[in-house]
Design a protein around this motif. Structure first.
Motif, mmCIF file in Angstrom:
data_model
loop_
_atom_site.group_PDB
_atom_site.id
_atom_site.type_symbol
_atom_site.label_atom_id
_atom_site.label_comp_id
_atom_site.label_asym_id
_atom_site.label_seq_id
_atom_site.Cartn_x
_atom_site.Cartn_y
_atom_site.Cartn_z
ATOM 1 N N ALA A 1 -50.058 18.109 -7.812
ATOM 2 C CA ALA A 1 -48.841 17.324 -8.000
ATOM 3 C C ALA A 1 -47.904 17.930 -9.044
ATOM 4 N N VAL A 2 -48.441 18.729 -9.951
ATOM 5 C CA VAL A 2 -47.590 19.282 -11.008
ATOM 6 C C VAL A 2 -47.710 20.807 -11.021
ATOM 7 N N ASP A 3 -46.742 21.448 -11.638
ATOM 8 C CA ASP A 3 -46.774 22.909 -11.726
ATOM 9 C C ASP A 3 -47.948 23.361 -12.583
ATOM 10 N N GLY A 4 -48.531 24.481 -12.171
ATOM 11 C CA GLY A 4 -49.624 25.041 -12.959
ATOM 12 C C GLY A 4 -49.220 26.357 -13.572
ATOM 13 N N LEU A 5 -50.071 26.843 -14.442
ATOM 14 C CA LEU A 5 -49.824 28.132 -15.094
ATOM 15 C C LEU A 5 -51.114 28.620 -15.737
ATOM 16 N N LEU A 6 -51.080 29.873 -16.215
ATOM 17 C CA LEU A 6 -52.215 30.406 -16.970
ATOM 18 C C LEU A 6 -52.334 29.588 -18.250
ATOM 19 N N SER A 7 -53.511 29.011 -18.491
ATOM 20 C CA SER A 7 -53.743 28.233 -19.707
ATOM 21 C C SER A 7 -53.254 29.051 -20.904
ATOM 22 N N GLU A 8 -52.346 28.461 -21.658
ATOM 23 C CA GLU A 8 -51.673 29.158 -22.760
ATOM 24 C C GLU A 8 -52.682 29.848 -23.683
ATOM 25 N N LEU A 9 -53.804 29.190 -23.906
ATOM 26 C CA LEU A 9 -54.775 29.738 -24.861
ATOM 27 C C LEU A 9 -55.512 30.957 -24.318
ATOM 28 N N ASP A 10 -55.459 31.157 -22.979
ATOM 29 C CA ASP A 10 -56.109 32.331 -22.389
ATOM 30 C C ASP A 10 -55.290 33.607 -22.599
ATOM 31 N N GLU A 11 -53.995 33.442 -22.902
ATOM 32 C CA GLU A 11 -53.165 34.631 -23.152
ATOM 33 C C GLU A 11 -53.690 35.396 -24.365
ATOM 34 N N TYR A 12 -54.254 34.665 -25.324
ATOM 35 C CA TYR A 12 -54.799 35.326 -26.522
ATOM 36 C C TYR A 12 -56.021 36.175 -26.159
ATOM 37 N N ALA A 13 -56.779 35.712 -25.152
ATOM 38 C CA ALA A 13 -57.963 36.453 -24.712
ATOM 39 C C ALA A 13 -57.547 37.728 -23.989
ATOM 40 N N VAL A 14 -56.527 37.625 -23.121
ATOM 41 C CA VAL A 14 -56.034 38.817 -22.413
ATOM 42 C C VAL A 14 -55.512 39.825 -23.436
ATOM 43 N N GLU A 15 -54.718 39.336 -24.392
ATOM 44 C CA GLU A 15 -54.149 40.218 -25.408
ATOM 45 C C GLU A 15 -55.260 40.906 -26.210
ATOM 46 N N ALA A 16 -56.287 40.150 -26.581
ATOM 47 C CA ALA A 16 -57.387 40.727 -27.375
ATOM 48 C C ALA A 16 -58.067 41.853 -26.607
ATOM 49 N N ALA A 17 -58.267 41.660 -25.306
ATOM 50 C CA ALA A 17 -58.925 42.681 -24.484
ATOM 51 C C ALA A 17 -58.054 43.936 -24.390
ATOM 52 N N LEU A 18 -56.765 43.730 -24.128
ATOM 53 C CA LEU A 18 -55.857 44.877 -24.002
ATOM 54 C C LEU A 18 -55.788 45.640 -25.322
ATOM 55 N N ALA A 19 -55.690 44.901 -26.424
ATOM 56 C CA ALA A 19 -55.557 45.537 -27.740
ATOM 57 C C ALA A 19 -56.800 46.365 -28.080
ATOM 58 N N LEU A 20 -57.981 45.845 -27.733
ATOM 59 C CA LEU A 20 -59.225 46.577 -28.029
ATOM 60 C C LEU A 20 -59.248 47.918 -27.292
ATOM 61 N N ASN A 21 -58.884 47.884 -26.023
ATOM 62 C CA ASN A 21 -58.937 49.127 -25.248
ATOM 63 C C ASN A 21 -57.811 50.089 -25.623
ATOM 64 N N GLU A 22 -56.676 49.533 -26.018
ATOM 65 C CA GLU A 22 -55.573 50.418 -26.433
ATOM 66 C C GLU A 22 -55.924 51.125 -27.737
#
Lengths: 319, 260
Positions: B29-50
């Protein structure tokens, strides 16, 4: 009567208020048995007896407290195996919820977190109440599978004293290698503020963007009421107050008798952390601030004028 | 390092979230999105590998068709590939069943060094899935990280509790959850958005994971929601405008409610 296990929340034996609340709730479901992990049992014993613990399972092995979460879950799983309790109650802290999570998998038991009430189920098991979606819905859940595991939010259960024997039962545990895989290598205790703990305080006074970084009036008003001090995410992100004081979705969720929001607009993320407070009061310059939709009493005005005057008035009334 | 980031597609917290007739969260019934708090997890993973020797970041989700949007956002931020566990039988799964599905998907991904998650979903907000994953996968749990470093095969985090701040170490592979204090998630760049379109996304069903449909979904849940009730909105109380006596009025209100 079946036992109900209660994981004791304490700092070196000084038992936190949440434990009295859990023991009170446990007595509704069966015979409360406290599970005490760590040092300071002698200090804790009287408080546990005072709130009705018939038995205290005591685990002193330092390996349990030197590692994160997993060993305590193994201890509880062992006790669940021995005692087949009617329920296991834990505080709704980060640790409490994570221990509960692992215990649920280990013992194949139903799990409810952040309950605001716990009662016996009509057909056995337990019935819980939770507040969800930033306090906009109330959810009633029954747990019958296994030994129901429930984490309970602080300040949810009115504490009742009940004499218990607090009979000391020392427990020996054999921890698995996995339980000791995550080691706590350093621990820095937070400096005591002299104020009550945010999660268990009866009154919380929080400051936000409107403080402009000066929490003086917020702290003085809090002290006049014997309150804990909280902060909005905006104030924490600006570096004005420590993250451990952040009230909201990504910080601490509080449920005090009285919540005072000073210079806080009341975004959904903040409301998620305080909307179950019994009485809500706000001071804000902006008459359109969404926080005013929630209040029992609000003052549209400058917190630097309103709070000092209120502080003086409260002190005068207290004599 | 090979890192799996578990993400969740959630109803927008700014919208009027509600429940369906079977007492499960209404995800349509409502718009969805990537849970805001999961963006920190994606960023942490990218930063570690970079910062380290590179490696592959996989974004893993489970949920209905629309949940692919959560994977897409992760790929746009810079993750390398996506896995979407999509199966009608999953609907209504609780945390216990969700952790089973995610754990089996992680096993199927093969050799991994880290599993990273956010600190909670913004809908159910239980914060229990990371601990359940660690339990199911038999991996060390280093959760609620406000700082994360990986060196010489050891993950080290700072975990801030309400009475103490702890430093915790564990050998890889490990399960890590990160708080919103750990980093500032990047916005997808135009280049990232274009590149994401070519990144591989696999869709797996329960059969691919060896999970039986009877182990997941609403009927398999170990708890039963008896009722959901919309709470009447708090009735707005008295709001006064300060004309010099606002503080006194406030103290008077508190006294009338016996707080003073």
């Amino acid at each position: 009567m079946a036992e109900v296990l209660v994981l004791v929340d304490h700092v070196d034996g000084t038992v936190r208020k949440t434990t009295a609340e859990l023991l009170t709730a446990a007595a509704r479901l069966g015979e409360p048995s406290a599970v005490f992990v760590g040092t300071g049992f002698e200090t804790a014993k009287d408080a546990l007896a005072q709130y009705g613990a018939a038995k205290v399972y005591r685990v002193e092995d330092p390996a349990v407290t030197d590692h994160l979460v997993a060993p305590t879950a193994e201890v509880l799983a062992q006790l669940v195996g021995q005692a087949s309790p009617a329920a296991v109650l834990l505080p709704s802290s980060a640790e409490g919820k994570e221990i509960a999570a692992r215990l649920a998998i280990k013992t194949e038991s139903g799990l409810v977190t952040d309950a605001t009430d716990v009662q016996p189920g009509e057909g056995g098991g337990v019935k819980t109440v939770q507040s969800v979606f930033a306090g906009s819905y109330t959810v009633t859940t029954s747990v019958t599978k296994g030994s129901p595991i429930v984490t309970v939010k602080p300040n949810s259960i009115p504490v009742q004293e009940a004499a218990g024997a607090a009979a000391d039962e020392s427990v020996t545990v054999a921890l698995s290698d996995l339980a000791t895989a995550a080691k706590i290598v350093d621990r820095k205790e937070k400096a005591a503020s002299g104020r009550p703990q945010l999660t268990e305080a009866a009154i919380v006074v929080s400051g936000g963007r409107g403080t402009g970084g000066d929490f003086g009036p917020v702290e003085q008003f809090a002290d006049s009421l014997g309150a804990a001090v909280g902060a909005s995410r905006a104030a924490v992100d600006a570096g004005w107050y420590p993250h451990s004081s952040q009230v909201g979705q990504t910080g601490v969720q509080v449920s005090p008798q009285l919540y005072v929001a000073a210079g806080i607009s009341g975004a959904i993320q903040h409301r998620a952390g305080m909307q179950t407070s019994k009485t809500i009061v706000a001071v804000n310059k902006d008459p359109e601030a969404p926080i005013f939709e929630l209040v029992d009493f609000g003052v549209v005005g400058d917190l630097f004028q309103v709070l000092p005057q209120a502080t003086t008035e409260v002190q005068a009334r207290k004599g | 390092m090979n890192i799996v980031v578990c993400v969740k597609y959630v109803p927008d917290a700014q919208s009027d979230r509600s429940f369906k007739a079977d007492n499960t969260t209404d995800r349509e019934a409502v718009d969805g999105l990537l849970s805001e708090l999961d963006e920190y997890a994606v960023e942490a993973a990218l930063a570690l590998n970079e910062a380290g020797d590179g490696g592959e970041v996989t974004v893993l989700t489970m949920g209905p068709e629309d949940a692919a949007d959560a994977i897409k956002k992760g790929l746009q931020m810079g993750a390398d590939k996506g896995v979407h566990v999509l199966d009608d039988a999953i609907a209504g799964s609780d945390a216990v069943a969700s952790s089973l599905v995610l754990a089996e998907a992680i096993k199927k991904l093969g050799e991994i060094d880290l599993v990273i998650t956010g600190l909670a979903s913004t809908d159910a907000a239980m914060s229990v899935v990371p601990a359940m994953l660690a339990e199911r996968l038999g991996l060390p749990q280093v959760t609620f990280a406000s700082e994360l470093t990986v060196e010489g095969g050891t993950a080290r985090i700072r975990r801030d509790g309400d009475t103490a701040s702890e430093t915790i170490e564990a050998s890889l592979p490990a399960v890590v959850s990160v708080t919103d204090q750990i980093n500032e998630p990047r916005y997808p760049s135009f280049k990232g958005i274009m590149a994401a379109k070519k990144k591989p996304v696999e869709t797996w069903g329960l059969g691919d994971l060896g999970v039986d449909a009877s182990q997941v979904g609403l009927d398999a849940a170990w708890t039963k929601v008896e009722s959901v009730e919309q709470r009447p909105p708090r009735s707005k109380g008295e709001v006064v405008t300060d004309e010099g006596e606002g503080g006194k009025a406030l103290a008077e209100f508190l006294a009338s409610r016996k707080f003073v």
